[in-house]
Design an enzyme around this catalytic site. Structure first.
Site, PDB file in Angstrom:
ATOM      1  N   ASP A  13      -0.098  11.165  55.299  1.00 31.18           N
ATOM      2  CA  ASP A  13      -0.055  12.170  54.226  1.00 31.18           C
ATOM      3  C   ASP A  13       1.231  12.119  53.410  1.00 31.18           C
ATOM      4  O   ASP A  13       1.699  13.132  52.883  1.00 31.18           O
ATOM      5  CB  ASP A  13      -0.252  13.592  54.796  1.00 31.18           C
ATOM      6  CG  ASP A  13      -1.564  13.712  55.540  1.00 31.18           C
ATOM      7  OD1 ASP A  13      -2.526  13.040  55.147  1.00 31.18           O
ATOM      8  OD2 ASP A  13      -1.619  14.484  56.520  1.00 31.18           O
ATOM      9  N   LYS A  16       0.289   8.547  49.739  1.00 35.18           N
ATOM     10  CA  LYS A  16      -0.110   7.152  49.475  1.00 35.18           C
ATOM     11  C   LYS A  16      -1.176   7.072  48.387  1.00 35.18           C
ATOM     12  O   LYS A  16      -1.141   6.187  47.535  1.00 35.18           O
ATOM     13  CB  LYS A  16      -0.648   6.503  50.765  1.00 35.18           C
ATOM     14  CG  LYS A  16       0.371   6.458  51.897  1.00 35.18           C
ATOM     15  CD  LYS A  16      -0.238   5.934  53.179  1.00 35.18           C
ATOM     16  CE  LYS A  16      -1.290   6.828  53.796  1.00 35.18           C
ATOM     17  NZ  LYS A  16      -0.796   8.119  54.313  1.00 35.18           N
ATOM     18  N   LYS A  18      -1.776   8.957  45.770  1.00 37.27           N
ATOM     19  CA  LYS A  18      -1.208   9.061  44.424  1.00 37.27           C
ATOM     20  C   LYS A  18      -0.498   7.760  44.029  1.00 37.27           C
ATOM     21  O   LYS A  18      -0.639   7.286  42.905  1.00 37.27           O
ATOM     22  CB  LYS A  18      -0.203  10.222  44.352  1.00 37.27           C
ATOM     23  CG  LYS A  18       0.549  10.156  43.032  1.00 37.27           C
ATOM     24  CD  LYS A  18       1.751  11.006  42.866  1.00 37.27           C
ATOM     25  CE  LYS A  18       2.490  10.485  41.636  1.00 37.27           C
ATOM     26  NZ  LYS A  18       3.324  11.483  40.999  1.00 37.27           N
ATOM     27  N   GLY A  40      -7.282  10.911  54.375  1.00 36.01           N
ATOM     28  CA  GLY A  40      -7.619  11.760  53.233  1.00 36.01           C
ATOM     29  C   GLY A  40      -6.577  11.485  52.172  1.00 36.01           C
ATOM     30  O   GLY A  40      -5.413  11.873  52.332  1.00 36.01           O
ATOM     31  N   GLN A 225      -2.884   6.478  57.198  1.00 35.66           N
ATOM     32  CA  GLN A 225      -1.975   7.039  58.201  1.00 35.66           C
ATOM     33  C   GLN A 225      -0.538   6.562  57.943  1.00 35.66           C
ATOM     34  O   GLN A 225      -0.198   6.272  56.817  1.00 35.66           O
ATOM     35  CB  GLN A 225      -2.435   6.698  59.631  1.00 35.66           C
ATOM     36  CG  GLN A 225      -3.737   7.378  60.044  1.00 35.66           C
ATOM     37  CD  GLN A 225      -4.988   6.647  59.602  1.00 35.66           C
ATOM     38  OE1 GLN A 225      -5.121   5.461  59.836  1.00 35.66           O
ATOM     39  NE2 GLN A 225      -5.936   7.341  58.965  1.00 35.66           N
ATOM     40  N   LYS A 332       7.059  14.062  46.622  1.00 35.59           N
ATOM     41  CA  LYS A 332       7.186  15.514  46.812  1.00 35.59           C
ATOM     42  C   LYS A 332       8.635  16.005  46.783  1.00 35.59           C
ATOM     43  O   LYS A 332       8.959  17.018  47.418  1.00 35.59           O
ATOM     44  CB  LYS A 332       6.464  15.950  48.095  1.00 35.59           C
ATOM     45  CG  LYS A 332       4.974  15.588  48.060  1.00 35.59           C
ATOM     46  CD  LYS A 332       4.141  16.283  49.104  1.00 35.59           C
ATOM     47  CE  LYS A 332       3.520  17.546  48.596  1.00 35.59           C
ATOM     48  NZ  LYS A 332       2.414  18.052  49.462  1.00 35.59           N
ATOM     49  N   SER A 418       8.467  10.537  43.268  1.00 30.24           N
ATOM     50  CA  SER A 418       7.349  11.311  42.748  1.00 30.24           C
ATOM     51  C   SER A 418       7.763  12.782  42.685  1.00 30.24           C
ATOM     52  O   SER A 418       8.294  13.323  43.653  1.00 30.24           O
ATOM     53  CB  SER A 418       6.142  11.111  43.667  1.00 30.24           C
ATOM     54  OG  SER A 418       5.086  11.933  43.267  1.00 30.24           O
TER      55      SER A 418
HETATM   56  P1  GDP Z   1      -1.943  10.493  51.630  1.00 30.68           P
HETATM   57  O1  GDP Z   1      -2.849  10.691  52.796  1.00 30.68           O
HETATM   58  O2  GDP Z   1      -0.713   9.745  51.975  1.00 30.68           O
HETATM   59  O3  GDP Z   1      -2.647   9.894  50.447  1.00 30.68           O
HETATM   60  O4  GDP Z   1      -1.477  11.949  51.180  1.00 30.68           O
HETATM   61  P2  GDP Z   1      -2.422  13.247  51.025  1.00 30.68           P
HETATM   62  O5  GDP Z   1      -3.257  13.094  49.814  1.00 30.68           O
HETATM   63  O6  GDP Z   1      -3.109  13.547  52.309  1.00 30.68           O
HETATM   64  O7  GDP Z   1      -1.348  14.381  50.865  1.00 30.68           O
HETATM   65  C1  GDP Z   1      -0.393  14.361  49.834  1.00 30.68           C
HETATM   66  C2  GDP Z   1      -0.524  15.656  49.021  1.00 30.68           C
HETATM   67  O8  GDP Z   1       0.607  15.791  48.192  1.00 30.68           O
HETATM   68  C3  GDP Z   1      -1.717  15.660  48.087  1.00 30.68           C
HETATM   69  O9  GDP Z   1      -2.168  16.980  47.944  1.00 30.68           O
HETATM   70  C4  GDP Z   1      -1.118  15.150  46.766  1.00 30.68           C
HETATM   71  O10 GDP Z   1      -1.844  15.609  45.622  1.00 30.68           O
HETATM   72  C5  GDP Z   1       0.239  15.772  46.822  1.00 30.68           C
HETATM   73  N1  GDP Z   1       1.329  15.029  46.155  1.00 30.68           N
HETATM   74  C6  GDP Z   1       1.545  13.677  46.120  1.00 30.68           C
HETATM   75  N2  GDP Z   1       2.730  13.417  45.523  1.00 30.68           N
HETATM   76  C7  GDP Z   1       3.259  14.611  45.183  1.00 30.68           C
HETATM   77  C8  GDP Z   1       4.497  15.008  44.574  1.00 30.68           C
HETATM   78  O11 GDP Z   1       5.351  14.207  44.250  1.00 30.68           O
HETATM   79  N3  GDP Z   1       4.701  16.347  44.413  1.00 30.68           N
HETATM   80  C9  GDP Z   1       3.795  17.285  44.801  1.00 30.68           C
HETATM   81  N4  GDP Z   1       4.083  18.561  44.599  1.00 30.68           N
HETATM   82  N5  GDP Z   1       2.627  16.950  45.371  1.00 30.68           N
HETATM   83  C10 GDP Z   1       2.369  15.627  45.584  1.00 30.68           C
HETATM   84  P1  IMO Z   2      -3.824   9.635  55.866  1.00 25.28           P
HETATM   85  O1  IMO Z   2      -4.315   8.248  55.568  1.00 25.28           O
HETATM   86  C1  IMO Z   2      -2.233  12.406  58.832  1.00 25.28           C
HETATM   87  C2  IMO Z   2      -3.699  11.946  62.919  1.00 25.28           C
HETATM   88  C3  IMO Z   2      -4.538  13.058  63.520  1.00 25.28           C
HETATM   89  C4  IMO Z   2      -4.143  12.940  64.979  1.00 25.28           C
HETATM   90  C5  IMO Z   2      -4.002  11.419  65.172  1.00 25.28           C
HETATM   91  C6  IMO Z   2      -5.253  10.749  65.742  1.00 25.28           C
HETATM   92  O2  IMO Z   2      -4.422  10.691  55.030  1.00 25.28           O
HETATM   93  O3  IMO Z   2      -2.334   9.652  55.872  1.00 25.28           O
HETATM   94  P2  IMO Z   2      -7.620  10.126  64.704  1.00 25.28           P
HETATM   95  O4  IMO Z   2      -8.675  10.995  64.092  1.00 25.28           O
HETATM   96  O5  IMO Z   2      -7.094   9.066  63.802  1.00 25.28           O
HETATM   97  O6  IMO Z   2      -8.017   9.575  66.038  1.00 25.28           O
HETATM   98  O7  IMO Z   2      -6.399  11.148  65.008  1.00 25.28           O
HETATM   99  O8  IMO Z   2      -3.741  10.901  63.888  1.00 25.28           O
HETATM  100  N1  IMO Z   2      -4.201  11.386  61.652  1.00 25.28           N
HETATM  101  C7  IMO Z   2      -3.624  11.615  60.465  1.00 25.28           C
HETATM  102  N2  IMO Z   2      -2.591  12.410  60.126  1.00 25.28           N
HETATM  103  N3  IMO Z   2      -2.826  11.631  57.890  1.00 25.28           N
HETATM  104  C8  IMO Z   2      -3.844  10.800  58.215  1.00 25.28           C
HETATM  105  O9  IMO Z   2      -4.371   9.922  57.349  1.00 25.28           O
HETATM  106  C9  IMO Z   2      -4.314  10.802  59.542  1.00 25.28           C
HETATM  107  N4  IMO Z   2      -5.303  10.140  60.196  1.00 25.28           N
HETATM  108  C10 IMO Z   2      -5.210  10.495  61.480  1.00 25.28           C
HETATM  109  O10 IMO Z   2      -4.216  14.304  62.979  1.00 25.28           O
HETATM  110  O11 IMO Z   2      -2.874  13.507  65.186  1.00 25.28           O
HETATM  111 MG    MG Z   3      -3.836  12.222  53.812  1.00 22.60          MG
END
Ligand code: GDP
Ligand code: IMO
Ligand code: MG
Length: 431
Positions: A13, A16, A18, A40, A225, A332, A418
């Protein structure tokens, strides 16, 4: 030599999605190489979030083609739903998606197995059947995307796997059906239906990507991840079941390392973690709740509240060393506004010796990490809204100073920052 790689260097999270969406503008292909629908990845389109779990985050650019590699565990039904979700937004995948025939399938049976064996509760997984699907791959009884192309055989193999997993978790037929959410016939029919839709896209992806690379196509590999969730290098057992680090690119796409031109590590300006496991710099009490709210840190896949804490340069430095990160993208940063002081961990007090680790060095094990106490470097905060900044000079001096400290302690230069969720909210110049 045209592959660039985006890797999360924390616990996932990092933003990535973005960054991949941004760099896809200069790419011909975006390829996922590991993970599954546990990911996600969020992008912003016309002011609204688009969250993808399996389709690579390059899909918003009509000229970009997307690939799902053999290292991914593919939930065929989830992929079909995602394709419909994108079509609902007017985004066509026709001719733009390819799936490796060797990608293993994560099915409703794997989700049921995960739930019935309580692995999800012990680790805090996403409940997407990721661990059981990778386990079946390794124990050599898994189903692969290519099996969807042979429906008669597929049904037999699915039936046999159904029975094996039902018995393995000691459930009677009724309890297993209930955990799966349907009976065998219904699940098999839905997967076969998915096979009809996905069939034309299933191919020898390795050959395709190598040929594309030969002709100079620009390939972006999208990690899911992050390094601390890596099955080998992460905080085992509180990890996911794939290699989220650099080696996963080679095995998960079938490409040799010499083809990788640049490794880009994505880190948040602070740290988050979903699920259980050690998190030395985690906030506690009111700070934890207030920070999560202001940062909007709720899971993109499960909506679970994310645990939040200070940036951990000790762990990030190790991620960068493992991955050979050339450049960091910090996301962020805007969220840290009005926090005084801003801190990052740059050493640990080791439990046995009571001595401090050298800056950025840790003898890493989950057990030690659980007991180590982080030491912090403090920085003056800033009051300004960063979201309108588009150049290094436009950032407040205090924010620049924090980024310089972050780069120094992590040991890798910052290539971009970012400052908001939208694609254009980015500061590209480096310190
Ligand atoms: P990922 O799994 O690495 O793609 O990240 P996620 O999408 O799960 O979570 C990142 C969250 O931060 C999302 O809601 C993005 O829209 C948001 N986001 C990404 N870059 C920025 C940033 O620079 N500032 C803010 N405020 N939000 C961001
Ligand atoms: P993105 O790609 C954050 C975490 C779960 C749990 C552990 C194992 O959005 O960054 P799993 O379902 O993979 O067997 O769960 O890994 N986890 C993540 N945490 N971002 C993710 O993906 C994750 N995918 C799995 O919360 O701790
Ligand atoms: Mg994510």
């Amino acid at each position: 030599m045209s592959i660039r790689v985006i890797l999360g260097c924390q616990w996932g999270d990092e933003g990535k999605g973005k960054i991949v969406d941004l760099l896809a503008q200069e790419s011909d292909w975006v390829a996922r190489f590991q993970g599954g629908a546990n990911a996600g990845h969020t992008m912003i389109r016309e002011g609204r979030p688009v969250v993808l779990h399996l389709v690579p985050s390059g899909i918003l650019h009509p000229a970009v083609r997307c690939a799902i590699g053999n290292g991914v565990v593919l939930d065929a039904q989830a992929l079909v739903e995602e394709i419909r979700y994108l079509q609902g937004m007017g985004i066509s995948l026709e001719g733009r998606l390819r799936i490796s025939a060797c990608a293993h399938l994560a099915t409703p049976i794997h989700r049921a197995y995960e739930a019935l064996t309580a692995v999800d509760r012990a680790i805090g997984t996403t409940g997407r059947g990721i661990g059981p699907a990778y386990a079946d791959k390794v124990i050599r009884r898994g189903l692969r995307a290519e099996d969807l192309l042979a429906p008669a055989r597929f049904r037999d193999r699915l039936a046999s796997l159904w029975e094996t997993l039902r018995r393995a978790c000691g459930a009677d037929e009724q309890a297993f059906d209930a955990a799966v959410g349907d009976d065998f016939g219904a699940v098999a029919a839905r997967l076969e239906e998915a096979g009809v839709l996905l069939g034309p896209w299933i191919c020898d992806l390795t050959d395709l990507l190598l040929s594309e690379d030969d002709r100079g196509a620009r390939i972006l590999a999208e990690g899911a991840q992050g390094a601390w969730l890596d099955i080998d290098h992460g905080t085992y057992p509180f990890v996911t079941s794939s290699n989220t680090t650099i080696g996963g690119v080679c095995t998960g796409l079938g490409v040799p390392p010499q083809r990788i031109r640049r490794v880009i590590g994505v880190v948040k300006a602070y740290a988050t973690r979903v699920g259980l496991g050690p998190f030395p710099t985690e906030f506690s009490g009111q700070m934890a709740v207030a920070f999560r709210e202001r940062a909007g840190e709720f899971g993109a896949t499960t909506r679970r509240p994310r645990r939040c804490g200070w940036y951990d340069a000790v762990l990030a430095r190790r991620s960068c060393r493992i991955n050979g990160v050339d450049e960091l993208i910090v996301t962020k940063l805007d969220i840290l506004r009005e926090i005084e002081p801003v801190k990052l961990a740059n050493a640990y007090r080791m439990p046995e010796t009571e001595a401090d680790s050298a800056p950025g060095v840790i003898r890493f094990s989950t057990r030690e990490l659980e007991r180590s106490v982080p030491k912090y470097r403090e920085f003056a905060g800033w009051q300004d809204d960063l979201s309108a900044c588009r150049s290094w000079e436009a950032l407040p001096a205090a924010a620049r100073h924090y980024l310089e400290g972050l780069a120094e302690e992590t040991g890798v230069p910052v290539g971009a920052v970012s400052v908001g969720p939208a694609r254009h909210e980015i500061v590209k110049s480096s310190p």
